[in-house]
Each structure stands twice: as C-alpha cells, then as structure tokens.
Design a protein around this motif. Sequence first.
Motif, short mmCIF file in Angstrom:
data_model
loop_
_atom_site.label_atom_id
_atom_site.label_comp_id
_atom_site.label_asym_id
_atom_site.label_seq_id
_atom_site.Cartn_x
_atom_site.Cartn_y
_atom_site.Cartn_z
N LEU A 1 0.53 7.02 9.89
CA LEU A 1 1.48 5.83 10.31
C LEU A 1 2.06 6.40 11.30
CD1 LEU A 1 4.10 6.14 8.28
CD2 LEU A 1 2.23 6.85 7.05
N TRP A 2 2.59 5.81 12.33
CA TRP A 2 3.51 5.46 13.43
C TRP A 2 3.81 4.81 14.32
CZ3 TRP A 2 -1.84 4.28 13.07
CH2 TRP A 2 -1.99 3.50 14.11
N ILE A 3 4.77 5.02 14.63
CA ILE A 3 5.97 3.89 15.45
C ILE A 3 5.37 4.05 16.91
CG2 ILE A 3 7.97 3.37 16.28
CD1 ILE A 3 9.02 5.41 14.00
N THR A 4 4.49 2.60 17.44
CA THR A 4 4.17 2.50 19.36
C THR A 4 5.38 3.31 19.74
OG1 THR A 4 3.12 1.27 17.95
CG2 THR A 4 2.97 1.19 19.91
N GLY A 5 4.97 3.91 20.86
CA GLY A 5 5.83 4.18 21.82
C GLY A 5 6.49 5.93 21.51
N LEU B 1 0.57 -1.13 0.01
CA LEU B 1 -0.20 -0.25 0.23
C LEU B 1 0.41 1.41 -0.13
CD1 LEU B 1 -2.55 -1.22 2.99
CD2 LEU B 1 -3.07 -1.17 0.07
N GLU B 2 0.55 2.14 -0.39
CA GLU B 2 0.98 3.49 -0.34
C GLU B 2 0.44 4.95 0.03
OE1 GLU B 2 1.09 5.24 -4.94
OE2 GLU B 2 2.07 3.20 -5.84
N PHE B 3 1.64 4.93 0.88
CA PHE B 3 0.67 6.25 1.19
C PHE B 3 1.34 7.64 1.36
CE2 PHE B 3 4.62 4.97 3.39
CZ PHE B 3 6.28 6.33 3.35
N SER B 4 0.47 8.62 0.97
CA SER B 4 1.40 9.75 0.39
C SER B 4 2.08 11.01 1.55
CB SER B 4 -0.30 10.42 -0.17
OG SER B 4 -0.82 11.40 1.97
N ARG B 5 2.58 12.05 0.80
CA ARG B 5 3.30 13.06 1.65
C ARG B 5 1.90 13.61 3.32
NH1 ARG B 5 6.66 16.78 0.54
NH2 ARG B 5 6.40 18.86 1.48
N ALA B 6 1.33 13.77 2.47
CA ALA B 6 0.12 14.38 3.91
C ALA B 6 0.16 13.46 4.33
CB ALA B 6 -0.96 14.51 2.86
N ALA B 7 -0.35 11.96 4.77
CA ALA B 7 0.38 10.77 5.46
C ALA B 7 1.64 10.69 6.64
CB ALA B 7 -0.16 9.48 4.48
N PHE B 8 2.30 10.92 5.77
CA PHE B 8 3.93 11.56 6.62
C PHE B 8 3.72 12.09 7.17
CE2 PHE B 8 8.09 12.21 6.67
CZ PHE B 8 8.54 11.03 6.91
N LEU B 9 3.72 13.65 6.37
CA LEU B 9 3.47 14.59 7.54
C LEU B 9 3.25 14.39 8.59
CD1 LEU B 9 4.34 17.62 4.72
CD2 LEU B 9 5.63 16.50 6.70
N ALA B 10 1.68 13.84 8.42
CA ALA B 10 1.04 13.30 9.88
C ALA B 10 1.34 13.10 10.97
CB ALA B 10 -0.70 13.71 9.09
N SER B 11 2.19 12.28 10.39
CA SER B 11 2.93 11.20 12.00
C SER B 11 3.87 11.76 12.68
CB SER B 11 3.36 10.22 11.23
OG SER B 11 5.01 10.77 10.33
N GLY B 12 4.54 12.90 12.48
CA GLY B 12 5.07 13.64 13.12
C GLY B 12 6.37 12.99 12.84
N LEU B 13 6.39 12.20 11.91
CA LEU B 13 8.35 11.39 11.85
C LEU B 13 9.01 12.13 11.48
CD1 LEU B 13 6.68 7.45 11.43
CD2 LEU B 13 8.07 9.25 13.72
N ARG B 14 10.26 12.36 11.09
CA ARG B 14 11.21 12.33 10.47
C ARG B 14 11.78 12.19 9.06
NH1 ARG B 14 15.03 16.62 13.91
NH2 ARG B 14 13.95 17.92 15.04
N LEU B 15 11.64 10.95 9.79
CA LEU B 15 12.14 9.55 8.61
C LEU B 15 11.72 8.67 8.61
CD1 LEU B 15 14.42 9.86 5.95
CD2 LEU B 15 16.22 9.11 8.03
N LEU B 16 11.77 7.60 7.07
CA LEU B 16 11.54 6.17 7.51
C LEU B 16 12.88 5.23 6.83
CD1 LEU B 16 7.34 5.86 7.56
CD2 LEU B 16 8.80 5.58 9.77
#
Length: 72
Positions: A60-64, A27-42
């Motif tokens: 998307l997010w990382i637990t913790g 499944l693909e994820f968009s820029r918007a989904a990534f930016l909403a995650s608060g993460l800097r890099l995957l």
Amino acid sequence: MTMQATVHTFDAEDCSGSVLMDNGRALEFSRAAFLASGLRLLRPGQRVSVEVGAQGVTRLWITGVGPGQRIR
C-alpha cells in the motif's frame, strides 16, 4: 492488481489494519505490507493505493509519497 481504497482501521502498535475497496469489500493488511510501504502512520478515511494478490493486500502507498511516486 493495483486499486484505490480507503483506510478502514489501523493499529499503530502492531502496524496492521484494513482497507475498504471502492466496491465495499474489506481487506486486511499485515504488518509486513505496512512496513514495506515506508509510511509512518495511517488514519481511517485516508485514501491509499493498494496492490492486491492472492493473499490479500501485498503493498500500500500514497500516490506522491516515496521513491518514484509522482503527485498527480
């Protein structure tokens, strides 16, 4: 629906990519989904939690990591 997935691709320039679900579906994820995650890099191979809606990955997010997230 919330599920676990593995990062398959990530383009740091446009902040989009794809994940592989545990059933092998990509499944693909968009820029918007990534930016909403608060993460800097995957990085490929990294485990993430994803929320999937009718239009694909919506969050998307990382637990913790992030507000309200517990390390389990």
